[in-house]
Scaffold this motif. Structure first.
Motif, PDB file in Angstrom:
ATOM      1  N   GLY A   6       0.859  -1.190   0.000  1.00  0.00           N
ATOM      2  CA  GLY A   6       0.000   0.000   0.000  1.00  0.00           C
ATOM      3  C   GLY A   6       0.888   1.229   0.000  1.00  0.00           C
ATOM      4  N   GLY A   8       0.178   4.585  -0.377  1.00  0.00           N
ATOM      5  CA  GLY A   8      -0.526   5.868  -0.259  1.00  0.00           C
ATOM      6  C   GLY A   8       0.308   6.793   0.614  1.00  0.00           C
ATOM      7  N   TYR A   9      -0.346   7.734   1.259  1.00  0.00           N
ATOM      8  CA  TYR A   9       0.355   8.719   2.091  1.00  0.00           C
ATOM      9  C   TYR A   9       1.220   8.016   3.141  1.00  0.00           C
ATOM     10  CZ  TYR A   9      -2.375  12.529   0.155  1.00  0.00           C
ATOM     11  OH  TYR A   9      -2.920  13.448  -0.703  1.00  0.00           O
ATOM     12  N   VAL A  10       0.638   7.045   3.817  1.00  0.00           N
ATOM     13  CA  VAL A  10       1.373   6.392   4.906  1.00  0.00           C
ATOM     14  C   VAL A  10       2.405   5.418   4.351  1.00  0.00           C
ATOM     15  CG1 VAL A  10       1.118   4.768   6.838  1.00  0.00           C
ATOM     16  CG2 VAL A  10      -0.456   6.691   6.613  1.00  0.00           C
ATOM     17  N   ASP A  29       1.861  -1.966  -4.550  1.00  0.00           N
ATOM     18  CA  ASP A  29       0.506  -1.406  -4.505  1.00  0.00           C
ATOM     19  C   ASP A  29      -0.289  -2.059  -5.617  1.00  0.00           C
ATOM     20  OD1 ASP A  29      -0.670   1.496  -3.187  1.00  0.00           O
ATOM     21  OD2 ASP A  29      -1.787   0.572  -4.831  1.00  0.00           O
ATOM     22  N   ASN A  30      -1.595  -2.266  -5.392  1.00  0.00           N
ATOM     23  CA  ASN A  30      -2.371  -2.902  -6.452  1.00  0.00           C
ATOM     24  C   ASN A  30      -3.027  -1.895  -7.395  1.00  0.00           C
ATOM     25  OD1 ASN A  30      -4.375  -2.016  -4.830  1.00  0.00           O
ATOM     26  ND2 ASN A  30      -5.300  -4.006  -4.408  1.00  0.00           N
ATOM     27  N   LYS A  34      -0.907   4.244  -9.853  1.00  0.00           N
ATOM     28  CA  LYS A  34      -0.047   4.755  -8.792  1.00  0.00           C
ATOM     29  C   LYS A  34       1.354   4.157  -8.906  1.00  0.00           C
ATOM     30  CE  LYS A  34      -2.092   5.976  -4.745  1.00  0.00           C
ATOM     31  NZ  LYS A  34      -2.756   5.803  -3.473  1.00  0.00           N
ATOM     32  N   GLU A  83      -5.740   1.214   3.046  1.00  0.00           N
ATOM     33  CA  GLU A  83      -6.796   2.031   3.631  1.00  0.00           C
ATOM     34  C   GLU A  83      -7.753   1.198   4.488  1.00  0.00           C
ATOM     35  OE1 GLU A  83      -6.225   1.280   0.429  1.00  0.00           O
ATOM     36  OE2 GLU A  83      -7.924   1.846  -0.855  1.00  0.00           O
ATOM     37  N   THR A  84      -8.339   1.862   5.504  1.00  0.00           N
ATOM     38  CA  THR A  84      -9.333   1.197   6.358  1.00  0.00           C
ATOM     39  C   THR A  84     -10.515   2.162   6.526  1.00  0.00           C
ATOM     40  OG1 THR A  84      -8.036   2.019   8.229  1.00  0.00           O
ATOM     41  CG2 THR A  84      -7.823  -0.319   7.709  1.00  0.00           C
ATOM     42  N   THR A 121      -4.740   2.235  10.324  1.00  0.00           N
ATOM     43  CA  THR A 121      -5.448   2.489  11.582  1.00  0.00           C
ATOM     44  C   THR A 121      -6.634   1.526  11.704  1.00  0.00           C
ATOM     45  OG1 THR A 121      -4.803   4.802  11.448  1.00  0.00           O
ATOM     46  CG2 THR A 121      -6.644   4.277  12.919  1.00  0.00           C
ATOM     47  N   GLU A 153       0.588   4.854  13.188  1.00  0.00           N
ATOM     48  CA  GLU A 153       1.313   5.936  12.499  1.00  0.00           C
ATOM     49  C   GLU A 153       0.685   7.270  12.880  1.00  0.00           C
ATOM     50  OE1 GLU A 153       4.192   6.067  10.627  1.00  0.00           O
ATOM     51  OE2 GLU A 153       3.684   8.138  11.107  1.00  0.00           O
ATOM     52  N   GLU A 157      -0.350  14.726   7.184  1.00  0.00           N
ATOM     53  CA  GLU A 157      -0.117  15.096   5.787  1.00  0.00           C
ATOM     54  C   GLU A 157       0.386  16.536   5.759  1.00  0.00           C
ATOM     55  OE1 GLU A 157      -3.551  14.164   3.336  1.00  0.00           O
ATOM     56  OE2 GLU A 157      -3.664  12.202   4.276  1.00  0.00           O
ATOM     57  N   LYS A 272     -13.271   9.714  10.210  1.00  0.00           N
ATOM     58  CA  LYS A 272     -13.398   8.259  10.131  1.00  0.00           C
ATOM     59  C   LYS A 272     -13.036   7.594  11.456  1.00  0.00           C
ATOM     60  CE  LYS A 272      -9.618   6.161   8.135  1.00  0.00           C
ATOM     61  NZ  LYS A 272      -9.079   5.110   8.968  1.00  0.00           N
ATOM     62  N   ARG A 334     -10.111  14.410   0.853  1.00  0.00           N
ATOM     63  CA  ARG A 334     -11.024  13.458   1.478  1.00  0.00           C
ATOM     64  C   ARG A 334     -11.746  14.132   2.655  1.00  0.00           C
ATOM     65  NH1 ARG A 334      -7.020   8.295   1.891  1.00  0.00           N
ATOM     66  NH2 ARG A 334      -5.487   9.937   2.208  1.00  0.00           N
TER      67      ARG A 334
HETATM   68  N1  LIG Z   1      -3.209   9.784   5.623  1.00  0.00           N
HETATM   69  C1  LIG Z   1      -2.844  10.015   6.876  1.00  0.00           C
HETATM   70  O1  LIG Z   1      -2.520  11.148   7.263  1.00  0.00           O
HETATM   71  C2  LIG Z   1      -2.774   8.880   7.878  1.00  0.00           C
HETATM   72  C3  LIG Z   1      -2.051   9.062   9.074  1.00  0.00           C
HETATM   73  C4  LIG Z   1      -1.964   8.001   9.971  1.00  0.00           C
HETATM   74  C5  LIG Z   1      -2.621   6.800   9.704  1.00  0.00           C
HETATM   75  N2  LIG Z   1      -3.344   6.667   8.545  1.00  0.00           N
HETATM   76  C6  LIG Z   1      -3.978   5.365   8.286  1.00  0.00           C
HETATM   77  O2  LIG Z   1      -3.122   4.636   7.399  1.00  0.00           O
HETATM   78  C7  LIG Z   1      -3.892   3.853   6.466  1.00  0.00           C
HETATM   79  C8  LIG Z   1      -3.545   4.258   5.042  1.00  0.00           C
HETATM   80  O3  LIG Z   1      -3.894   5.627   4.864  1.00  0.00           O
HETATM   81  P1  LIG Z   1      -3.457   6.434   3.556  1.00  0.00           P
HETATM   82  O4  LIG Z   1      -3.930   7.828   3.734  1.00  0.00           O
HETATM   83  O5  LIG Z   1      -2.039   6.153   3.245  1.00  0.00           O
HETATM   84  O6  LIG Z   1      -4.394   5.687   2.473  1.00  0.00           O
HETATM   85  P2  LIG Z   1      -4.298   5.755   0.876  1.00  0.00           P
HETATM   86  O7  LIG Z   1      -5.676   5.479   0.402  1.00  0.00           O
HETATM   87  O8  LIG Z   1      -3.596   7.020   0.480  1.00  0.00           O
HETATM   88  O9  LIG Z   1      -3.321   4.545   0.501  1.00  0.00           O
HETATM   89  C9  LIG Z   1      -3.656   3.206   0.602  1.00  0.00           C
HETATM   90  C10 LIG Z   1      -2.980   2.473  -0.537  1.00  0.00           C
HETATM   91  O10 LIG Z   1      -3.128   1.060  -0.360  1.00  0.00           O
HETATM   92  C11 LIG Z   1      -3.309   0.472  -1.649  1.00  0.00           C
HETATM   93  N3  LIG Z   1      -3.916  -0.842  -1.496  1.00  0.00           N
HETATM   94  C12 LIG Z   1      -5.158  -1.167  -1.076  1.00  0.00           C
HETATM   95  N4  LIG Z   1      -5.323  -2.492  -1.034  1.00  0.00           N
HETATM   96  C13 LIG Z   1      -4.155  -3.031  -1.436  1.00  0.00           C
HETATM   97  C14 LIG Z   1      -3.680  -4.363  -1.612  1.00  0.00           C
HETATM   98  N5  LIG Z   1      -4.457  -5.413  -1.361  1.00  0.00           N
HETATM   99  N6  LIG Z   1      -2.421  -4.562  -2.062  1.00  0.00           N
HETATM  100  C15 LIG Z   1      -1.608  -3.517  -2.348  1.00  0.00           C
HETATM  101  N7  LIG Z   1      -2.010  -2.234  -2.196  1.00  0.00           N
HETATM  102  C16 LIG Z   1      -3.247  -1.990  -1.743  1.00  0.00           C
HETATM  103  C17 LIG Z   1      -4.181   1.477  -2.391  1.00  0.00           C
HETATM  104  O11 LIG Z   1      -4.108   1.315  -3.792  1.00  0.00           O
HETATM  105  C18 LIG Z   1      -3.568   2.805  -1.911  1.00  0.00           C
HETATM  106  O12 LIG Z   1      -2.540   3.236  -2.774  1.00  0.00           O
HETATM  107  C19 LIG Z   1      -5.362   4.087   6.850  1.00  0.00           C
HETATM  108  O13 LIG Z   1      -5.746   3.086   7.741  1.00  0.00           O
HETATM  109  C20 LIG Z   1      -5.319   5.440   7.570  1.00  0.00           C
HETATM  110  O14 LIG Z   1      -6.380   5.569   8.489  1.00  0.00           O
HETATM  111  C21 LIG Z   1      -3.406   7.665   7.618  1.00  0.00           C
END
Ligand SMILES: NC(=O)c1ccc[n+]([C@@H]2O[C@H](COP(=O)([O-])OP(=O)(O)OC[C@H]3O[C@@H](n4cnc5c(N)ncnc54)[C@H](O)[C@@H]3O)[C@@H](O)[C@H]2O)c1
Length: 416
Positions: A6, A8-10, A29-30, A34, A83-84, A121, A153, A157, A272, A334
């Motif tokens: 995954g 994404g941001y984290v 990442d799937n 991206k 993501e959750t 999370t 984490e 952002e 959330k 979001r």
């Molecule tokens: N964004 C924040 O500021 C932040 C801070 C702390 C914690 N979190 C938590 O961290 C988690 C991720 O948040 P985010 O903002 O990075 O989400 P995001 O949506 O930006 O990234 C998630 C990534 O996971 C990928 N993904 C999903 N299923 C997959 C799989 N089966 N295999 C491979 N890749 C897969 C998605 O394509 C996406 O790129 C969430 O639980 C969020 O609550 C987020």
């Protein structure tokens, strides 16, 4: 050697952060779009500092893979950062996490004894009550065939990289000595205290933090509404004076940003996570009260602003909304308050809306598809409008407030 599932941001911050600390890291990442962007040396979202590290580490310390099977023999630890989201009732949707874990377990063997660290999370008790049983159903016994840890984490952002690289403290929920040893090793270069706690505790600390921040914001917003209803109270000055109390804030004082009124909190975490904790606590027989009010006030504050803005405002008024991301220095839209504000204006019959954000015009349009025009500059948005709504406090808006001097301005962030 580390894999991150995954990006994404984290996940991408985690992967690049570990590579910056000298680890060899694989990212998976799937989402093909991206992945291709990262392979092409382009961060798929805006986050300060990440482009430079990607450029420095790509194919040297950081390798992008289509699947874990391509690097599984080379890794010891797998961070899961997918993501959750929550549904309308606040229930955490674990399908992404379960799908990611399933894909991990499909390529590792029980004898490999890999360590899987969940960073997404999840509501307290999820790892013990949902994830470990899920893994068991797939034929793996946690603590024997595979090790499971939880590492919340706390990055924000906009300052994600710095928050990750220089944490105040690192928290790890573990169930066995081996996980502790491996995590101690990989967290060593961060030079921060590492606290090992139970899995439930580690999950809970994240909610403790986010619930408090959300409560501070809703508290501040309720106080701003009370002040407004009483009248003749300078809300901005009152809060600035409140911040002078050294018992709470000290210096530098980033917490002040939360004990300050606005037009509601948004983003991918606070709304959330609070809903999710309310849902989880009710599942365990506790009816959360403060947190429900926190969510209600977060809706009420937007209605409050809309009533204030539209009082005596003709439907054909030209309105500019400055700021579309949920906070400055990110393009993330979001749950952004701007979307609620714009939708409410449209619902009330206002049609002449121009929006401008330094980064998020395109993304906002794609995600919300609302009938507004987009300006390519603050000046462009403001010059065409009579009423200006400052919805996100980008520095660019604060630096150019002279542009607003002849306009009717609603400062939803109390920053002008
Ligand atoms: N964004 C924040 O500021 C932040 C801070 C702390 C914690 N979190 C938590 O961290 C988690 C991720 O948040 P985010 O903002 O990075 O989400 P995001 O949506 O930006 O990234 C998630 C990534 O996971 C990928 N993904 C999903 N299923 C997959 C799989 N089966 N295999 C491979 N890749 C897969 C998605 O394509 C996406 O790129 C969430 O639980 C969020 O609550 C987020």
């Amino acid at each position: 050697m580390i894999a991150v599932i995954g990006l994404g941001y984290v996940g991408l911050t985690t992967a690049l952060g570990f590579s910056e600390k000298g680890f060899k890291v694989y990212g998976i990442d799937n989402n093909k779009e991206k992945l291709n962007s990262i392979i092409a040396n382009k961060i798929p979202f805006f986050e300060k500092g990440l482009p430079e590290i990607l450029n420095k580490k790509l194919n040297k310390k950081f390798f992008v893979k289509n699947s874990l099977s391509e690097c599984v023999d080379d890794i010891e630890v797998i961070f899961v950062c997918v993501e959750t989201p929550v549904d309308d009732t606040g229930k955490a949707n674990l399908t992404y996490l379960q799908a990611a874990l399933k894909s991990v377990l499909s390529v590792i063997k029980p004898k490999d004894k890999k360590l899987i660290v969940i960073k997404s999370t999840v509501p307290p008790s999820t790892t013990t009550k949902k994830i470990i049983p899920f893994i068991k159903r797939l034929g793996f016994k946690a603590g024997y065939d595979v090790h499971i840890a939880y590492n919340p984490e706390f990055l924000r952002e906009g300052t994600a990289l710095e928050d990750f690289i220089k944490p105040d403290r690192i928290i790890a929920g573990v169930n066995d000595e081996y996980s502790k040893q491996v995590l101690n090793k990989i967290f060593k270069p961060f030079k921060a205290p590492v606290y090992f706690v139970s899995l439930n505790t580690s999950e809970f600390v994240k909610y403790l933090s986010n619930s408090f921040l959300a409560t501070l914001l809703s508290y501040s917003n309720e106080m701003s509404m009370i002040a407004d209803s009483i009248g003749n109270i300078d809300i901005k000055s009152a809060f600035k004076l409140f911040h002078e109390d050294k018992r709470w804030f000290g210096k530098p004082a980033s917490m002040q940003g939360y004990a300050y009124p606005c037009c509601g909190f948004g983003g991918s975490c606070l709304p959330k996570d609070i809903k999710s904790l309310i849902n989880k606590s009710s599942e365990f027989g506790y009816n959360a009260k403060i947190l429900k009010d926190v969510i209600d006030i977060n809706e009420e504050i937007k209605v409050f602003w809309i009533n204030k803005i539209t009082k005596n405002l003709r439907k054909d008024t030209k309105i500019a909304v400055l700021g579309l991301s949920f906070k400055p220095d990110t393009e993330d839209v979001r749950d952004t308050p701007s979307s609620a504000i714009i939708k409410m204006l449209i619902k009330k019959g206002y049609k002449n809306i121009t929006a401008y954000d330094p980064l998020s015009n395109k993304l906002f349009d794609k995600v919300y598809n609302v009938p507004v025009k987009y300006a390519s500059s603050m000046k462009g948005a403001v010059s065409k409008s009579d009423v200006i709504i400052l919805a996100t406090a980008w520095q660019e808006f604060l630096d150019n407030k002279d542009l607003l001097s002849k306009k009717i301005v609603f400062d939803l962030r109390y920053k002008l």
